[in-house]
Design a protein around this motif. Structure first.
Motif, mmCIF file in Angstrom:
data_model
loop_
_atom_site.group_PDB
_atom_site.id
_atom_site.type_symbol
_atom_site.label_atom_id
_atom_site.label_comp_id
_atom_site.label_asym_id
_atom_site.label_seq_id
_atom_site.Cartn_x
_atom_site.Cartn_y
_atom_site.Cartn_z
ATOM 1 N N ILE A 165 0.839 -1.194 0.000
ATOM 2 C CA ILE A 165 0.000 0.000 0.000
ATOM 3 C C ILE A 165 0.877 1.248 0.000
ATOM 4 N N LEU A 166 1.917 1.250 0.835
ATOM 5 C CA LEU A 166 2.846 2.383 0.869
ATOM 6 C C LEU A 166 3.565 2.538 -0.459
ATOM 7 N N LEU A 167 4.007 1.414 -1.014
ATOM 8 C CA LEU A 167 4.722 1.474 -2.289
ATOM 9 C C LEU A 167 3.817 2.015 -3.385
ATOM 10 N N TYR A 168 2.559 1.575 -3.431
ATOM 11 C CA TYR A 168 1.618 2.092 -4.425
ATOM 12 C C TYR A 168 1.474 3.605 -4.298
ATOM 13 N N GLN A 169 1.329 4.070 -3.056
ATOM 14 C CA GLN A 169 1.151 5.504 -2.830
ATOM 15 C C GLN A 169 2.353 6.296 -3.338
ATOM 16 N N HIS A 170 3.535 5.824 -3.009
ATOM 17 C CA HIS A 170 4.741 6.543 -3.426
ATOM 18 C C HIS A 170 4.971 6.445 -4.940
ATOM 19 N N LEU A 171 4.619 5.312 -5.529
ATOM 20 C CA LEU A 171 4.736 5.186 -6.984
ATOM 21 C C LEU A 171 3.789 6.154 -7.679
ATOM 22 N N THR A 172 2.572 6.231 -7.203
ATOM 23 C CA THR A 172 1.590 7.150 -7.793
ATOM 24 C C THR A 172 2.086 8.582 -7.718
ATOM 25 N N LEU A 173 2.604 8.980 -6.550
ATOM 26 C CA LEU A 173 3.114 10.334 -6.380
ATOM 27 C C LEU A 173 4.307 10.593 -7.290
ATOM 28 N N ALA A 174 5.257 9.646 -7.331
ATOM 29 C CA ALA A 174 6.458 9.831 -8.151
ATOM 30 C C ALA A 174 6.115 9.935 -9.636
#
Length: 327
Positions: A85-94
């Motif tokens: 979930i954290l990785l998805y969030q950071h990927l979306t932002l990046a």
């Protein structure tokens, strides 16, 4: 006299000034539908005011079909895990910060990805996973978040992280250290396991492996049940281990609950370590911190390099041991 371009102006700054989401800024900068013309003009005006200049990677990314990036998930429900979930969030932002539009694809939707995206980031690879080879055959530029191999990839330094955790326990006087992880019997690379083994070998200690079932849906529940069953079988209550090195924070949390239910004090009788340093979940846990946001940002940077035709490379992201109450 004209002012110098801001070195910090980026898509996030534009979104803040405009009072809109990063996705709206991305649509405005790339001429995509979904926002009003008045809002598009306001965003473009702000971008000119701050003298926004996309990076070289961004210029590669926002051209043509590659502006849409498919996030390809593994064959299991990884989206239920806090780490992912954290990785998805950071990927979306990046991706949004580089003017990209992310779309998520479940493992069984891989065949749809080339129709809707010009590039991909792969998560949750498994032995004999066909996705990378198949997408490459379809002409989809991709980056893998995982072990090194062919093409572009990025991952935390798993081996070094578990080496640090195990060495820490040895330095604290632990001599019967067990490793808990999933799929340990499979003939696949296990960098975290190998880091544990390297530290034990240096100290002349014997390994103990607690291998979990092949399919793990809820990691904490699985580790709790497994360790509880093992502890219940110890009639004389003599523990075969004085420390548990867990492959993830989630496994460690399940172990902590099992130890507590069986009246085994942590860290007095058994020390416990994890890996990931998940916010809130790892609040009291000695664990290995990995930079999840940095991994996401690096995967997007590598995607820009791949689209620019640069030579493939693997990036091993640094990790660090965070000592807390459980050791």
């Amino acid at each position: 006299m004209s002012r110098e371009p801001s070195k910090t102006a980026n898509i996030r700054e534009i979104a803040r000034r405009a009072g809109v989401s990063i996705a709206s800024v991305s649509r405005a900068l790339n001429g995509k539908p979904g926002i009003s013309e008045a809002l598009r003009e306001r965003i473009l005006t702000i971008s000119r005011d701050v003298e926004y200049r996309p990076s070289a990677a961004a210029r590669q990314l926002i051209s043509g079909k590659a502006a849409v990036v498919g996030i390809s998930l593994g064959r299991r429900d990884f989206e239920l895990r806090p780490y992912y979930i954290l990785l998805y969030q950071h990927l979306t932002l990046a991706l949004h910060e580089q003017g990209m539009v992310p779309i998520f694809f479940a493992h069984d939707q891989t065949a749809m990805l080339p129709e809707r995206a010009g590039a991909a980031i792969l998560l949750g690879e498994f032995p004999d996973d066909p996705r990378a080879a198949w997408l490459s055959e379809q002409g989809v530029t991709l980056v893998r978040i995982g072990l090194s191999g062919e093409g572009f990839s990025v991952a935390p330094d798993d081996h070094h992280g578990l080496y640090l955790a195990t060495r820490h326990l040895i330095a604290r006087g632990r001599r019967h250290i067990a490793f808990m992880g999933g799929e340990l019997a499979l003939p696949t690379p296990h960098p975290r396991l190998e880091g544990y083994r390297a530290a034990l070998a240096e100290a002349g200690l014997t390994e103990q492996l607690l291998s979990l079932p092949h399919e793990i849906v809820n990691a904490s529940l699985t580790s709790y049940r497994d360790l509880s069953r093992r502890l219940a079988k110890l009639a004389d209550k003599r523990l075969p281990f004085d420390a548990l090195v867990c492959a993830t924070d989630e496994l460690a949390l399940g172990c902590l609950a099992a130890l507590e239910d069986h009246g085994i004090a942590v860290p007095e009788r058994v020390a416990v370590t994890g890996f990931d340093d998940l916010p809130t979940l790892a609040e009291d846990l000695t664990t290995v911190h990995q930079d999840i946001a940095g991994i996401a940002a690096m995967s997007v940077e590598l995607l820009g390099e791949a689209l620019a035709g640069k030579p493939p490379r693997h990036v091993s992201m640094p990790v660090e041991l965070v000592v807390r109450e459980t050791s």
